[in-house]
Design an enzyme around this catalytic site. Structure first.
Site, mmCIF file in Angstrom:
data_model
loop_
_atom_site.group_PDB
_atom_site.id
_atom_site.type_symbol
_atom_site.label_atom_id
_atom_site.label_comp_id
_atom_site.label_asym_id
_atom_site.label_seq_id
_atom_site.Cartn_x
_atom_site.Cartn_y
_atom_site.Cartn_z
ATOM 1 N N TYR A 433 6.209 -2.096 3.417
ATOM 2 C CA TYR A 433 4.861 -2.121 3.980
ATOM 3 C C TYR A 433 4.068 -3.336 3.499
ATOM 4 O O TYR A 433 2.970 -3.584 3.987
ATOM 5 C CB TYR A 433 4.104 -0.832 3.655
ATOM 6 C CG TYR A 433 4.693 0.392 4.302
ATOM 7 C CD1 TYR A 433 5.488 0.276 5.434
ATOM 8 C CD2 TYR A 433 4.476 1.657 3.783
ATOM 9 C CE1 TYR A 433 6.036 1.392 6.033
ATOM 10 C CE2 TYR A 433 5.024 2.789 4.372
ATOM 11 C CZ TYR A 433 5.821 2.639 5.501
ATOM 12 O OH TYR A 433 6.376 3.748 6.088
ATOM 13 N N ARG A 434 4.581 -4.067 2.529
ATOM 14 C CA ARG A 434 4.016 -5.342 2.085
ATOM 15 C C ARG A 434 2.491 -5.305 2.022
ATOM 16 O O ARG A 434 1.802 -5.903 2.835
ATOM 17 C CB ARG A 434 4.485 -6.472 2.997
ATOM 18 C CG ARG A 434 5.909 -6.899 2.763
ATOM 19 C CD ARG A 434 6.105 -7.490 1.385
ATOM 20 N NE ARG A 434 7.468 -7.995 1.196
ATOM 21 C CZ ARG A 434 7.924 -8.495 0.064
ATOM 22 N NH1 ARG A 434 7.132 -8.551 -0.986
ATOM 23 N NH2 ARG A 434 9.164 -8.946 -0.034
#
Length: 492
Positions: A433-434
């Site tokens: 999901y950075r």
């Protein structure tokens, strides 16, 4: 498995992009000229290099650079722009691109889309830029009883999904996506083409969950396919707070939690809880199992849809499209230039959230108005201390800065409200999901202290091992980004 023709793989579809330069080329030559000269020196291809390396002045350049953006937040005038597009036709073109990107101090990104499925050996060789939907389709073309445990979003690229770990609805039986990866190809910082044997087990371990972009340019992964029944069952059961959704949530399976308009309180909002699930078998088998184990779910056969594994992929993407007669070929549509604005964050839950905690969360979600939650259950092979992963999800279409700030703030507030109920020391997060909110690295300086902040959250006890691998395979820290694995402190 016999080694497939790389010429075939590259011809299928690929794109190699060199991203923004951190330093400028000599005033006497353009970046394009400098790169092209280097590229010529490091390849033996007879192809006209002007048909492989494209500058920003090429008319197709703007279309291509926007075509693969999945989050409209990164398609703005402030976004770092691509400098060159390279369309390699053989492996040596990729190797040369890495070497020449170093010569102009730029970062390469890759999008290679070839897929070869070998049904006899139950394996598939998949290049990093293929989408999950394309992988599922190519497997289905060859076999109706083989599948692969990867994500439910068909437009996600294989390279990012696998290098971040990867999971799907079959993880309880078949584990993570990376548990079923048996080989890989990567071009290292020296331009060497390596496979599992030549890269060694430490690097092979690192690129299956540690973020491949920290270590090199991944060309492909080889998957061990898994058996799937000819018939599987999918179902969705929904309840609102007025229908005792909190009891429903306490059961817990895969849950979608969304603020919606209440049908009971005029002008008011409520929370809708939706259980969505895949069962590897028929409805007659799953209904009595859940009636015994989860009676409050109230699952009936009419809630269930029996489909093939391929149709279950379509159902997860958008159950309405399956109802409307969508065909597997829709998975080949990359939906070019259709990105929404979005923000995703994540957490892990290690202790059951009590009823009063859930009621507090519902109240906060209703107040915020837009941000939803997805509870992704673990268990079986994934029973490693985490009960489930939480995804914070908000998507919008308004391109204004005010809208962006509003929805980003909503996601961040809900994340703050969840603090008492999630993992601690560190508060963990899911790499894919950075989330830049949890920490970034000044990657021009390679700050180990900054890297340690997000690294501990993403990787927990694996972070130190990833640092050791990074320091060995990329001692100059060429492959870097805002959340890449840093070098060991002594090398920084």
């Amino acid at each position: 498995m016999a080694k497939p023709s790389l010429a075939y793989l590259f011809a299928a579809f690929l794109l190699l992009i060199v991203s923004i330069s951190l330093s400028k080329p000599s005033p006497k030559s353009s970046l394009y000229d400098t790169f092209l000269h280097c590229f010529t020196q490091h390849t033996n291809s007879s192809t006209q290099f002007s048909n492989i390396v494209f500058p920003q002045s090429n008319p197709k350049f703007p279309f291509v650079t926007q075509n693969y953006i999945r989050n409209a937040r990164f398609n703005t005038p402030l976004t770092q722009k691509l400098l060159l597009i390279v369309t390699p036709q053989v492996e040596s073109h990729v190797q040369a691109t890495v070497i020449c990107a170093k010569s102009v101090n730029s970062q390469p990104n890759i999008n290679l889309g070839g897929i070869i499925v070998n049904v006899k050996n139950e394996v598939a060789m998949v290049q990093a830029g293929a989408t999950l939907g394309e992988v599922y389709y190519r497997i289905w073309e060859k076999s109706k009883v083989l599948g692969f445990p990867a994500g439910v979003c068909p437009t996600v690229d294989v390279g990012g999904h696998i290098s971040g770990g990867g999971y799907d609805n079959m993880l309880r039986k078949h584990g993570l996506s990376v548990d079923n990866v048996i080989d890989a190809q990567i071009v290292d910082v020296k331009g060497n083409l390596l496979n599992r044997k030549t890269m060694g087990e430490d690097l092979f371990w690192a690129i299956r969950g540690g973020g491949g972009a920290s270590f090199g340019v991944i060309l492909s992964f080889t998957f061990k396919l898994v058996p799937v029944p000819k018939t599987v069952t999918v179902f969705r059961v929904e309840k609102t707070l007025e229908e005792n959704a909190t009891d429903f949530v306490l059961l817990f399976m895969r849950l979608l939690l969304q603020p919606v308009s209440s049908k009971v309180v005029k002008g008011g909002n409520t929370i809708r809880a939706s259980v969505v699930a895949l069962f590897l078998g028929g409805a007659n088998e799953v209904v009595p199992i859940l009636a015994k184990q989860f009676p409050l779910l109230g699952l009936r056969k009419e809630n269930c849809t029996e489909v093939s594994w391929m149709d279950s992929v379509l159902w997860w993407d958008d159950d309405k499209s399956l109802k409307n007669g969508a065909k597997p070929e829709t998975l080949l549509d990359r939906h070019a230039n259709t990105a929404d604005f979005l923000k995703r964050k994540s957490d892990y839950v290690q202790k059951a959230i009590p009823r009063e905690g859930l009621e507090f969360i519902w109240k906060r979600m209703i107040e915020l108005g837009k941000t939803g939650l997805v509870f992704n259950p673990y268990g079986r092979k994934m029973a490693q201390g985490n009960l489930f992963k939480v995804q914070y999800s908000v998507t919008w279409k308004d391109p204004s800065l005010a809208a962006a700030q509003n929805f980003l703030n909503q996601a961040r507030k809900l994340y703050s409200y969840m603090t008492p109920f999630v993992s601690k020391n560190p508060r963990s997060a899911f790499l894919n999901y950075r989330d830049l909110d949890i920490g970034v690295n000044n990657f021009r300086k390679n700050s180990f202290q900054e890297g340690e902040v997000y690294g501990a959250k993403y990787f927990n006890g694996n972070f130190q091992r990833l640092i050791k691998v990074k320091t060995v395979v990329d001692s100059t820290n060429f492959f870097r980004n805002e959340q890449s694995i840093p070098l060991a402190p002594s090398k920084a």
